[in-house]
Scaffold this active site. Structure first.
Site, PDB file in Angstrom:
ATOM      1  N   CYS A 125     -15.260  -5.837  -0.410  1.00 23.37           N
ATOM      2  CA  CYS A 125     -14.096  -5.044  -0.772  1.00 23.37           C
ATOM      3  C   CYS A 125     -13.297  -4.745   0.491  1.00 23.37           C
ATOM      4  O   CYS A 125     -13.701  -5.084   1.592  1.00 23.37           O
ATOM      5  CB  CYS A 125     -14.478  -3.788  -1.534  1.00 23.37           C
ATOM      6  SG  CYS A 125     -15.028  -2.461  -0.485  1.00 23.37           S
ATOM      7  N   SER A 171       5.040  -6.982  -1.694  1.00 22.37           N
ATOM      8  CA  SER A 171       4.612  -7.128  -0.300  1.00 22.37           C
ATOM      9  C   SER A 171       5.069  -8.486   0.219  1.00 22.37           C
ATOM     10  O   SER A 171       4.868  -9.504  -0.448  1.00 22.37           O
ATOM     11  CB  SER A 171       3.079  -7.047  -0.239  1.00 22.37           C
ATOM     12  OG  SER A 171       2.650  -7.237   1.078  1.00 22.37           O
ATOM     13  N   ASN A 184      -5.401  -9.673  -8.107  1.00 26.38           N
ATOM     14  CA  ASN A 184      -5.562 -10.396  -6.846  1.00 26.38           C
ATOM     15  C   ASN A 184      -6.862 -11.189  -6.763  1.00 26.38           C
ATOM     16  O   ASN A 184      -6.951 -12.185  -6.079  1.00 26.38           O
ATOM     17  CB  ASN A 184      -5.459  -9.436  -5.660  1.00 26.38           C
ATOM     18  CG  ASN A 184      -6.298  -8.208  -5.823  1.00 26.38           C
ATOM     19  OD1 ASN A 184      -6.111  -7.444  -6.770  1.00 26.38           O
ATOM     20  ND2 ASN A 184      -7.249  -8.012  -4.924  1.00 26.38           N
ATOM     21  N   THR A 196      13.008   4.681  10.956  1.00 20.24           N
ATOM     22  CA  THR A 196      13.850   3.534  11.324  1.00 20.24           C
ATOM     23  C   THR A 196      13.273   2.259  10.718  1.00 20.24           C
ATOM     24  O   THR A 196      12.074   2.005  10.792  1.00 20.24           O
ATOM     25  CB  THR A 196      13.931   3.421  12.868  1.00 20.24           C
ATOM     26  OG1 THR A 196      14.457   4.649  13.353  1.00 20.24           O
ATOM     27  CG2 THR A 196      14.815   2.272  13.304  1.00 20.24           C
ATOM     28  N   GLN A 250       0.995  -9.839  -6.354  1.00 16.95           N
ATOM     29  CA  GLN A 250       0.497 -11.214  -6.465  1.00 16.95           C
ATOM     30  C   GLN A 250       1.372 -12.064  -7.385  1.00 16.95           C
ATOM     31  O   GLN A 250       1.279 -13.283  -7.384  1.00 16.95           O
ATOM     32  CB  GLN A 250      -0.960 -11.223  -6.957  1.00 16.95           C
ATOM     33  CG  GLN A 250      -1.936 -10.574  -5.994  1.00 16.95           C
ATOM     34  CD  GLN A 250      -2.129 -11.356  -4.692  1.00 16.95           C
ATOM     35  OE1 GLN A 250      -1.742 -12.522  -4.568  1.00 16.95           O
ATOM     36  NE2 GLN A 250      -2.721 -10.709  -3.695  1.00 16.95           N
ATOM     37  N   HIS A 283       4.051 -10.288   2.842  1.00 17.49           N
ATOM     38  CA  HIS A 283       3.117 -11.276   3.426  1.00 17.49           C
ATOM     39  C   HIS A 283       2.338 -12.067   2.383  1.00 17.49           C
ATOM     40  O   HIS A 283       1.542 -12.943   2.724  1.00 17.49           O
ATOM     41  CB  HIS A 283       2.184 -10.618   4.459  1.00 17.49           C
ATOM     42  CG  HIS A 283       1.103  -9.737   3.923  1.00 17.49           C
ATOM     43  ND1 HIS A 283      -0.203 -10.157   3.846  1.00 17.49           N
ATOM     44  CD2 HIS A 283       1.110  -8.462   3.471  1.00 17.49           C
ATOM     45  CE1 HIS A 283      -0.946  -9.166   3.366  1.00 17.49           C
ATOM     46  NE2 HIS A 283      -0.167  -8.125   3.133  1.00 17.49           N
ATOM     47  N   THR A 320       0.854  -1.194   0.000  1.00 15.33           N
ATOM     48  CA  THR A 320       0.000   0.000   0.000  1.00 15.33           C
ATOM     49  C   THR A 320       0.887   1.240   0.000  1.00 15.33           C
ATOM     50  O   THR A 320       0.682   2.173  -0.783  1.00 15.33           O
ATOM     51  CB  THR A 320      -0.957  -0.023   1.210  1.00 15.33           C
ATOM     52  OG1 THR A 320      -1.743  -1.217   1.131  1.00 15.33           O
ATOM     53  CG2 THR A 320      -1.865   1.193   1.241  1.00 15.33           C
TER      54      THR A 320
END
Ligand code: PLP
Length: 389
Positions: A326, A200, A152, A238, A180, A202, A73
């Site tokens: 959504c 991303s 996705n 950081t 994806q 995850h 994001t």
């Protein structure tokens, strides 16, 4: 009752080897990577190793082209807002309505502030119209084209090569959300005229809250987060060290296992697809006419409510996702399926099954055992929904 997780496009289980790689950076090596002392330097070197692992997975020419972020994001917001800041107020954004909310959100925000945005139509598989892209590029004095590599919801791949080349011919900037795609299929960013690419962790068995923005060497950029010199002053704050280390490890594992894994998962997905289409009445495949990710299956159940199917499956320990809920949690019908022109009677009953590393034949068997009865039950309970399409 055996539980089945088929929602890998939402998030993936963290690989135990990733967790192991992260632990020392929570327990012992907690120094700040910006510190000049030895412990700080050691952590900075570990981050640089992770940067190499991420760069290798996507075929970046240099590790320095990888900027760590808090997730895709942030990467998408950074890419889009930075490009527009460098291109200027007269520039256009060229994108499609099937993008993830993390692209649509910043683009709509720019549009509301007067930026020119060209929404490109997609075909019945969700692939953008290349001629429309070319003419939008011709009409724009300066432009950012942003198209996701793999969708996705449906897994449909965009013709990234043609899109990036069309942008390059028009001297436009090109960004792709490859969240994806990365780790599921090979990709080599240095071989294409891509300026920016979002990732991303995850989605590839890494930790949540960490991602990356690939920024091709020489591409001008304006940071999204200002106020520190971290990431070569391209992303202040950081670093989330343990998560970055985990992300690097996840990329290394994906790189080694991708080829074997993708054909294993594809076989399972195909078995699930054939099984559902042959055993459930009124089931329709979405995006099946285009090249898709090996792990994703989107099926609409005519005149049924996807939410009801999801909760009944959940009740039987099967986790899937609807095509309709959504990101905001509202019950809006899927913007992706709507843009593809899928009839409303199927859009409302869409379910996404997404498989991954720990999916097995037994999971497919379980779904094929439980789903047909659930669909029959939903049909017997459902009021006849009028087709509004
Ligand atoms: C295509 C795509 N882009 C962006 C995102 C957002 O990623 P993150 O959760 O890292 O912010 C997702 C996650 O659902 C996604 O599937």
């Amino acid at each position: 009752m055996q539980s089945v997780y088929l929602d890998y496009n939402s998030t993936t289980p963290t690989d135990p080897d990733v967790v192991e790689a992260m632990l020392p950076y929570l327990r012992e090596q907690w120094a700040n990577p910006s510190s000049a002392h030895n412990p700080g330097n050691q952590v900075r070197r570990a981050i640089d190793r992770a940067r190499e692992q991420v760069a290798t997975l996507i075929g970046a020419a240099e590790p320095s082209e990888i900027i760590f972020t808090s997730g895709a994001t942030e990467s998408n917001n950074t890419a889009i807002l930075s490009a527009i800041e460098t291109l200027g107020a007269h520039a256009s954004v060229i994108t499609s309505p099937t993008e993830h909310a993390a692209v649509i959100g910043p683009v709509q925000w720019l549009e509301q502030r007067g930026q020119s945005v060209k929404w490109i139509s997609v075909d019945e598989n969700g692939q953008p119209d290349l001629e429309e892209v070319t003419s939008a590029l011709k009409e724009s004095p300066a432009a950012l084209a942003s198209f996701m590599w793999a969708n996705n919801e449906t897994g449909v791949l965009s013709p990234i090569e043609q899109l990036a080349e069309a942008a390059a011919e028009a001297d436009a900037m090109f960004h792709t959300d490859a969240v994806q795609m990365a780790g599921k299929m090979p990709l080599s960013v240095k071989e294409l005229p891509i300026h920016m690419l979002s990732l991303s962790a995850h989605k590839l068995c890494g930790p949540k809250g960490v991602g990356a923005l690939y920024l091709r060497k020489g591409t001008r950029m304006k940071p999204f987060l200002r106020g520190g010199h971290q990431e070569r002053a391209r992303r202040a704050g950081t670093e989330n060290v343990p998560a970055i280390i985990g992300f690097g490890k996840a990329c290394e594992i994906a790189q080694k296992t991708m080829e074997q894994e993708s054909s294993r998962v594809e076989r399972l997905r195909n078995r699930l697809e054939e099984g559902i289409l042959s055993s459930c009445k009124g089931a329709q495949l979405h995006g099946g006419g285009a090249q898709r990710l090996p792990n994703t299956l989107n099926i609409g159940f005519q005149q049924l409510d996807g939410e009801a199917i999801l909760y009944m499956l959940d009740d039987q320990n099967v986790s899937v996702s609807t095509g309709s809920a959504c990101e905001s949690g509202s019950l809006e019908a899927s913007h992706v399926l709507k843009a593809m022109g899928v009839e409303r009677t199927y859009v409302n009953g869409a379910i996404r099954f997404s498989l991954g590393k720990y999916s097995a034949d037994q999971d497919v068997d379980t779904v094929l055992e439980r789903l047909p009865a659930i669909i029959d039950r939903c049909r017997s309970l459902a009021p006849q929904i009028k087709d509004e399409s």
